[in-house]
Design an enzyme around this catalytic site. Structure first.
Site, PDB file in Angstrom:
ATOM      1  N   ARG A 230      35.192  35.498  46.758  1.00  0.00           N
ATOM      2  CA  ARG A 230      35.940  36.756  46.811  1.00  0.00           C
ATOM      3  C   ARG A 230      34.956  37.875  47.162  1.00  0.00           C
ATOM      4  O   ARG A 230      33.747  37.737  46.969  1.00  0.00           O
ATOM      5  CB  ARG A 230      36.584  37.074  45.462  1.00  0.00           C
ATOM      6  CG  ARG A 230      37.579  36.031  44.971  1.00  0.00           C
ATOM      7  CD  ARG A 230      38.113  36.452  43.604  1.00  0.00           C
ATOM      8  NE  ARG A 230      39.104  35.513  43.091  1.00  0.00           N
ATOM      9  CZ  ARG A 230      38.861  34.527  42.251  1.00  0.00           C
ATOM     10  NH1 ARG A 230      37.617  34.334  41.809  1.00  0.00           N
ATOM     11  NH2 ARG A 230      39.831  33.732  41.829  1.00  0.00           N
TER      12      ARG A 230
ATOM     13  N   LYS B 205      36.840  36.186  38.412  1.00  0.00           N
ATOM     14  CA  LYS B 205      37.767  37.038  37.666  1.00  0.00           C
ATOM     15  C   LYS B 205      37.636  36.766  36.175  1.00  0.00           C
ATOM     16  O   LYS B 205      37.415  35.637  35.758  1.00  0.00           O
ATOM     17  CB  LYS B 205      39.202  36.773  38.120  1.00  0.00           C
ATOM     18  CG  LYS B 205      39.516  37.327  39.511  1.00  0.00           C
ATOM     19  CD  LYS B 205      40.977  37.164  39.836  1.00  0.00           C
ATOM     20  CE  LYS B 205      41.324  37.822  41.166  1.00  0.00           C
ATOM     21  NZ  LYS B 205      42.766  37.681  41.478  1.00  0.00           N
TER      22      LYS B 205
ATOM     23  N   HIS C 149      39.375  38.336  52.946  1.00  0.00           N
ATOM     24  CA  HIS C 149      40.154  37.215  52.408  1.00  0.00           C
ATOM     25  C   HIS C 149      40.483  36.182  53.478  1.00  0.00           C
ATOM     26  O   HIS C 149      40.705  35.015  53.159  1.00  0.00           O
ATOM     27  CB  HIS C 149      41.454  37.725  51.783  1.00  0.00           C
ATOM     28  CG  HIS C 149      41.276  38.213  50.368  1.00  0.00           C
ATOM     29  ND1 HIS C 149      40.286  37.742  49.536  1.00  0.00           N
ATOM     30  CD2 HIS C 149      41.965  39.128  49.644  1.00  0.00           C
ATOM     31  CE1 HIS C 149      40.378  38.345  48.363  1.00  0.00           C
ATOM     32  NE2 HIS C 149      41.387  39.186  48.399  1.00  0.00           N
TER      33      HIS C 149
ATOM     34  N   ARG D  50      37.970  33.497  53.186  1.00  0.00           N
ATOM     35  CA  ARG D  50      38.211  32.690  51.975  1.00  0.00           C
ATOM     36  C   ARG D  50      39.412  31.757  52.205  1.00  0.00           C
ATOM     37  O   ARG D  50      39.365  30.582  51.848  1.00  0.00           O
ATOM     38  CB  ARG D  50      38.463  33.631  50.794  1.00  0.00           C
ATOM     39  CG  ARG D  50      38.799  32.940  49.474  1.00  0.00           C
ATOM     40  CD  ARG D  50      38.782  34.003  48.368  1.00  0.00           C
ATOM     41  NE  ARG D  50      39.555  33.623  47.194  1.00  0.00           N
ATOM     42  CZ  ARG D  50      39.071  32.945  46.158  1.00  0.00           C
ATOM     43  NH1 ARG D  50      37.812  32.531  46.176  1.00  0.00           N
ATOM     44  NH2 ARG D  50      39.825  32.677  45.112  1.00  0.00           N
TER      45      ARG D  50
ATOM     46  N   HIS E  14      40.174  29.346  40.907  1.00  0.00           N
ATOM     47  CA  HIS E  14      41.554  29.518  40.459  1.00  0.00           C
ATOM     48  C   HIS E  14      41.720  28.930  39.067  1.00  0.00           C
ATOM     49  O   HIS E  14      41.151  27.881  38.749  1.00  0.00           O
ATOM     50  CB  HIS E  14      42.526  28.822  41.417  1.00  0.00           C
ATOM     51  CG  HIS E  14      42.661  29.518  42.735  1.00  0.00           C
ATOM     52  ND1 HIS E  14      43.193  28.916  43.859  1.00  0.00           N
ATOM     53  CD2 HIS E  14      42.336  30.783  43.111  1.00  0.00           C
ATOM     54  CE1 HIS E  14      43.188  29.775  44.867  1.00  0.00           C
ATOM     55  NE2 HIS E  14      42.676  30.910  44.434  1.00  0.00           N
TER      56      HIS E  14
ATOM     57  N   TYR F  81      47.952  27.018  49.965  1.00  0.00           N
ATOM     58  CA  TYR F  81      47.220  26.573  51.153  1.00  0.00           C
ATOM     59  C   TYR F  81      47.752  25.253  51.694  1.00  0.00           C
ATOM     60  O   TYR F  81      47.515  24.915  52.845  1.00  0.00           O
ATOM     61  CB  TYR F  81      45.729  26.446  50.836  1.00  0.00           C
ATOM     62  CG  TYR F  81      45.102  27.760  50.449  1.00  0.00           C
ATOM     63  CD1 TYR F  81      44.883  28.753  51.402  1.00  0.00           C
ATOM     64  CD2 TYR F  81      44.754  28.029  49.131  1.00  0.00           C
ATOM     65  CE1 TYR F  81      44.330  29.970  51.043  1.00  0.00           C
ATOM     66  CE2 TYR F  81      44.198  29.234  48.767  1.00  0.00           C
ATOM     67  CZ  TYR F  81      43.994  30.200  49.730  1.00  0.00           C
ATOM     68  OH  TYR F  81      43.454  31.406  49.374  1.00  0.00           O
TER      69      TYR F  81
END
Length: 333
Positions: free
Chosen positions: A180, A204, A279, A282, A305, A314
């Site tokens: 990210r 995150k 992004h 990514r 994730h 995806y």
């Protein structure tokens, strides 16, 4: 100066009761990032302003939060829709409100959460933009290769060479490691292990993960580190003291807008997709990994994730590739 800050804090506490305590709770207990905290603060302030208007009160200090009803929250969502806010953004704002109400329950300021009774709006999850493998090849083997081999003689030559090496290393990590933007910005020298070809990434919620560092990304980083040392030794007569990996020409940490600008500059040379943001690289990482046979769980872990559902978007992209392989390889396709 201190008195002014105290007055501002008091005004904030009066206008938005419990908000700063909630933000502090998210920072310390939930370890949310600065960007997430900023978004939550903005969303709750927006919700408070709507509630104040809805109940016709001048300020929230004399207003009991328990007076807000399920209907008020639905009206808040309806108002956002009327103003053209996307269902996805509304769902995020509602999630912030629900989290705020959960906090108020936890500190015993409320007995029941009316927000929990409100359903999040449904929204279609769009397939993210990505580069195909030919465009990726052109980006790294032609466009960036050419930028790195330019004429760096004359005034500011070393500075331009430093920027070219830095930009390539950034793009290599966005695509080669699926990072990210925030993870690239926060990356420190102590998080890079060239010998083991690994990165330690803070994602995150300040969750850390180990990500493989590919051959091309490793080479780009080594080249950048060497030029970075030379640039600061010659231009600034100082040594690279570590800290953040990616810095500006003044030695300060890079920032999101700069990464977006770099990405847009180079992607414009290889693709016509509408949104040329970081992004895209990514997304391209995840798509190409799955197309090449990587399992969903491994890709999900590399992306950082927390659940497979986020990564599954995806797979919509890769179905086209599967269909193509089947048509070309199966005798009865």
């Amino acid at each position: 100066m201190a008195g002014k800050k105290e007055d501002q804090a008091a005004a904030s506490a009066t206008e938005y009761p419990f908000l700063e305590d909630f933000i502090e709770y998210l920072r310390l207990e939930r370890q949310f990032s600065i960007h997430t905290l900023k978004a939550y603060r903005t969303d709750i302030m927006q919700f408070y302003r709507f509630a104040r208007f809805q109940h016709n009160v001048g300020e929230m200090s004399g207003f009991d939060v328990s007076e807000i009803t399920v209907q008020d929250i639905r009206f808040f969502m309806g108002d956002l829709l009327e103003r053209g806010i996307s269902p996805k953004s509304i769902a995020r704002k509602l999630a912030a409100v629900k989290s705020f109400y959960n906090y108020l329950l936890e500190i015993h300021r409320l007995d029941v959460s009316v927000a929990a009774q409100v359903m999040s709006p449904r929204f279609s999850r769009s397939v993210p933009g990505f580069l195909n493998e030919q465009e990726t090849g052109k980006l790294f083997e032609e466009v960036l290769e050419s930028a790195g081999e330019g004429d760096f003689s004359g005034k500011n030559g070393l500075r331009r060479q430093f920027y070219a090496a830095r930009d390539r290393a950034i793009l290599e990590l966005l695509y080669g490691c699926g990072l990210r933007v925030s993870e690239v910005i926060q990356l420190e020298h102590s998080h890079v292990y060239p010998a083991e070809r690994l990165l330690r990434v803070q994602g995150k919620g300040r969750k850390q993960r180990i990500v493989p560092l590919g051959e091309h990304a490793c080479k780009a980083l080594k080249n950048y580190f060497e030029l970075k040392r030379n640039f600061f030794r010659i231009e600034h007569e100082t040594t690279d003291k570590g800290g953040h990996v990616f810095v500006t020409g003044k030695g300060k940490s890079i920032y999101p807008v700069l990464v977006q600008r770099i990405t847009r500059k180079y992607l414009s040379a290889v693709t016509e997709i509408k949104y040329k943001n970081p992004h895209v690289l990514r997304h391209s990482f995840a798509t190409h990994m799955l197309n090449s046979g990587a399992d969903l769980t491994s890709v999900s872990e590399m992306l950082g994730h927390t659940n497979l559902t986020t990564t599954e978007i995806y797979t919509h992209v890769t179905f086209g590739r599967i269909r193509e392989v089947y048509k070309n390889a199966h005798p009865r396709a």
